[in-house]
Every structure is written in structure tokens, then in C-alpha cells.
Design an enzyme around this catalytic site. Structure first.
Site, PDB file in Angstrom:
ATOM      1  N   ASN A  14       0.869  -1.180   0.000  1.00 51.26           N
ATOM      2  CA  ASN A  14       0.000   0.000   0.000  1.00 51.26           C
ATOM      3  C   ASN A  14       0.906   1.231   0.000  1.00 51.26           C
ATOM      4  O   ASN A  14       1.461   1.595   1.033  1.00 51.26           O
ATOM      5  CB  ASN A  14      -0.899  -0.034   1.247  1.00 51.26           C
ATOM      6  CG  ASN A  14      -1.791   1.194   1.332  1.00 51.26           C
ATOM      7  OD1 ASN A  14      -1.838   2.005   0.412  1.00 51.26           O
ATOM      8  ND2 ASN A  14      -2.511   1.326   2.439  1.00 51.26           N
ATOM      9  N   TRP A  15       1.042   1.837  -1.171  1.00 46.09           N
ATOM     10  CA  TRP A  15       1.959   2.984  -1.299  1.00 46.09           C
ATOM     11  C   TRP A  15       1.362   4.280  -0.774  1.00 46.09           C
ATOM     12  O   TRP A  15       2.031   5.304  -0.763  1.00 46.09           O
ATOM     13  CB  TRP A  15       2.374   3.155  -2.770  1.00 46.09           C
ATOM     14  CG  TRP A  15       3.390   2.151  -3.233  1.00 46.09           C
ATOM     15  CD1 TRP A  15       4.000   1.184  -2.479  1.00 46.09           C
ATOM     16  CD2 TRP A  15       3.949   2.031  -4.552  1.00 46.09           C
ATOM     17  NE1 TRP A  15       4.889   0.473  -3.238  1.00 46.09           N
ATOM     18  CE2 TRP A  15       4.874   0.971  -4.519  1.00 46.09           C
ATOM     19  CE3 TRP A  15       3.738   2.706  -5.748  1.00 46.09           C
ATOM     20  CZ2 TRP A  15       5.599   0.576  -5.642  1.00 46.09           C
ATOM     21  CZ3 TRP A  15       4.462   2.313  -6.869  1.00 46.09           C
ATOM     22  CH2 TRP A  15       5.383   1.259  -6.812  1.00 46.09           C
ATOM     23  N   LYS A  16       0.097   4.249  -0.406  1.00 44.90           N
ATOM     24  CA  LYS A  16      -0.575   5.452   0.108  1.00 44.90           C
ATOM     25  C   LYS A  16      -0.314   6.638  -0.846  1.00 44.90           C
ATOM     26  O   LYS A  16      -0.327   6.443  -2.061  1.00 44.90           O
ATOM     27  CB  LYS A  16      -0.134   5.712   1.547  1.00 44.90           C
ATOM     28  CG  LYS A  16      -0.318   4.447   2.414  1.00 44.90           C
ATOM     29  CD  LYS A  16      -0.111   4.630   3.882  1.00 44.90           C
ATOM     30  CE  LYS A  16      -0.312   3.290   4.585  1.00 44.90           C
ATOM     31  NZ  LYS A  16      -0.221   3.359   6.016  1.00 44.90           N
ATOM     32  N   GLY A 227       2.875  -1.063   4.366  1.00 46.46           N
ATOM     33  CA  GLY A 227       2.915   0.363   4.040  1.00 46.46           C
ATOM     34  C   GLY A 227       4.354   0.804   3.815  1.00 46.46           C
ATOM     35  O   GLY A 227       4.955   0.539   2.764  1.00 46.46           O
ATOM     36  N   GLY A 228       4.934   1.469   4.795  1.00 44.64           N
ATOM     37  CA  GLY A 228       6.259   2.092   4.679  1.00 44.64           C
ATOM     38  C   GLY A 228       7.325   1.198   4.067  1.00 44.64           C
ATOM     39  O   GLY A 228       8.064   1.633   3.170  1.00 44.64           O
TER      40      GLY A 228
HETATM   41  P1  13P Z   1       2.959   0.367   7.791  1.00 44.20           P
HETATM   42  O1  13P Z   1       3.448  -0.912   7.171  1.00 44.20           O
HETATM   43  O2  13P Z   1       3.724   1.574   7.362  1.00 44.20           O
HETATM   44  O3  13P Z   1       2.811   0.245   9.276  1.00 44.20           O
HETATM   45  O4  13P Z   1       1.477   0.630   7.208  1.00 44.20           O
HETATM   46  C1  13P Z   1       0.569  -0.411   7.231  1.00 44.20           C
HETATM   47  C2  13P Z   1      -0.580  -0.039   6.409  1.00 44.20           C
HETATM   48  O5  13P Z   1      -1.302   0.908   6.689  1.00 44.20           O
HETATM   49  C3  13P Z   1      -0.826  -0.841   5.195  1.00 44.20           C
HETATM   50  O6  13P Z   1      -2.090  -0.621   4.697  1.00 44.20           O
END
Ligand code: 13P
Length: 242
Positions: A14-16, A227-228
Site C-alpha cells: 500500500n503505497w498510500k 505500508g512504509g
Molecule cells: P505500515 O506498514 O507503514 O505500518 O502501514 C501499514 C498499512 O497501513 C498498510 O495498509
């Protein structure tokens, strides 16, 4: 629609609100897909980059991060499920805690979005999870029950949907539940409703190279939502393994 049962595990990046064309080119060049093709690796870039990712996917699957609950009409700025289908997008994250908290999304809308996706052969990755406050009050299970009951449409099945458990306090914080707690919560989700027994259930929240293997090896965990760490090619390559 992708046959979920063909895969033993799922790694969803999830690259947001991150990434651009150059980033995608570098990522595709630097991240090698696992040789084990029972692992499904899904990249969810920003919606602007879905088309480019889809045309250059190089073995990755592509997912969106959100979709409108409306099919079409006067909804400025929204993205319809038909637009996702036009780009052959296979997956879509729905009900992420950032959408629930920042954009005030509710279970009812998440249910509708998931229903639309299923109708159009896009697999919703339906996110649920508790806040730190819920956890400290000892009401995690009640919160998850509520979200499961209301955000998952009746048309959802293990063949057309994925559930992602993301404790909100673990997102971007470096904190995670213990491995036992993760497995126990996934087991709780499976047993909450007989229907969920065969679902693919992913864990998300501070997944990184150093914990991914142990988390995804847990018996009730079918993969990870990342995410990150999914923005760092080397780290992500280690997470998806070979
Ligand atoms: P992180 O891996 O940065 O904690 O984020 C998780 C997330 O929100 C994936 O959707």
C-alpha cells in the site's frame, strides 16, 4: 476475477500517497518477484499511477487504494469501479483505517464499495482494526465483530474477497502485536462467522523484513499488507522472499 485459491500467500504493497513515474520504474527494476509463483504480490499505487503500473506491471498484480461507493454520476473527484475495470485492476483496498479516521468512512459505505467491487470482479481487501484506546479498554473483539458484521457485504465469499486485519496502533509506529496475538486475532476472525473460515486474512501494521516471515508463517495468516516498508525496494524484496 483472480482465483485466490491459486495462491498460498499475498503481499500487498500500500503505497498510500507516495510514488511517481520514476519511482515505479525504479521499483520494477529493483524488486525481483519471488520464484515461488504461489505468492501473489500486489502493488497499490496512487490512483493517478494505476494505469502506468498496470501497463508496466511485469508480473506484479495491481490494486487500487479506494473506490467510490457510487457507480457514476455527479460525485466530483471520485473514482468509479468501472474506471478500475477499464484498467484491468484486480484488487482494491477498502475501509483502510486512514480512510475510516481521516475521511470518516463508515462500515455502511465500506460495505457498499465492497459490494460494487465484487459485482465488477475486482477483489476488495476489506480492512478492519482497533485503535489503541479500544485495545487498552479490552474491547478489540467487540470492535472487530462490529466491523466484520457491517462492512462485509452478503455477496462476499472466500473466493471474491480478502480481509485485512490492521491494528491501527501498529500502523507506521514500529509496534506490532506479538505473533501469538496476531494468530489469535486471525483465528477469532475465522471463527466469528463460519463463512470466514476459508477467507484469506492478511495482517498489516509495521510489517518489515525482520518480522514478515514469522508473521506470514503463522497458521491463520495468509499474507501481509505493507505500508512504509513497501516503498523500499531492498526491504520489500526481502519481505516477499524468493
Ligand atoms: P505500515 O506498514 O507503514 O505500518 O502501514 C501499514 C498499512 O497501513 C498498510 O495498509
Amino acid at each position: 476475477m483472480i482465483k485466490l485459491d491459486n495462491f498460498s500467500s499475498f503481499f500487498v504493497a500500500n503505497w498510500k500517497l507516495n510514488g511517481n513515474f520514476q519511482f515505479i520504474d525504479q521499483f520494477i527494476n529493483n524488486v525481483s518477484l519471488p520464484t515461488d509463483n504461489s505468492k501473489c504480490v500486489v502493488i497499490c499505487p496512487t490512483s493517478i499511477h494505476l494505469d502506468y503500473m498496470s501497463k508496466n506491471k511485469n508480473g506484479f498484480h495491481v490494486g487500487a487504494q479506494n473506490v467510490s461507493e457510487y457507480a457514476e454520476g455527479a460525485f466530483t473527484g471520485e473514482i468509479s469501479v468501472h474506471s478500475l475495470s477499464d484498467l484491468n485492476i484486480s484488487f482494491c483496498i477498502v475501509g483502510h483505517s486512514e480512510r475510516r479516521q481521516i475521511y470518516r468512512e463508515k462500515d455502511k459505505g465500506i460495505n457498499l464499495k465492497s459490494k460494487r467491487l465484487i459485482e465488477n470482479n475486482v477483489i476488495p481487501i476489506i480492512c478492519i482494526g482497533e485503535t489503541l484506546e479500544h485495545k487498552e479498554k479490552g474491547i478489540t473483539k467487540e470492535i472487530l465483530e462490529e466491523q466484520l458484521m457491517h462492512s462485509i457485504p452478503s455477496s462476499s465469499s472466500f473466493e471474491n474477497s480478502i480481509i485485512a486485519y490492521e491494528p491501527i496502533w501498529a500502523i507506521g509506529t514500529g509496534l506490532t502485536p506479538t505473533f501469538e496475538e496476531i494468530d489469535e486475532t486471525h483465528c477469532f476472525i475465522r471463527e466469528y462467522n463460519e463463512k470466514f473460515n476459508k477467507y484469506k486474512i492478511l495482517y498489516g501494521g509495521s510489517v518489515k523484513a525482520s518480522n514478515a516471515r514469522e508473521i506470514t508463517d503463522l497458521s491463520n495468516v495468509d499474507g501481509a499488507l505493507i505500508g512504509g516498508a513497501s516503498l523500499k525496494s531492498e526491504e520489500f524484496t526481502k519481505i516477499i522472499g524468493d
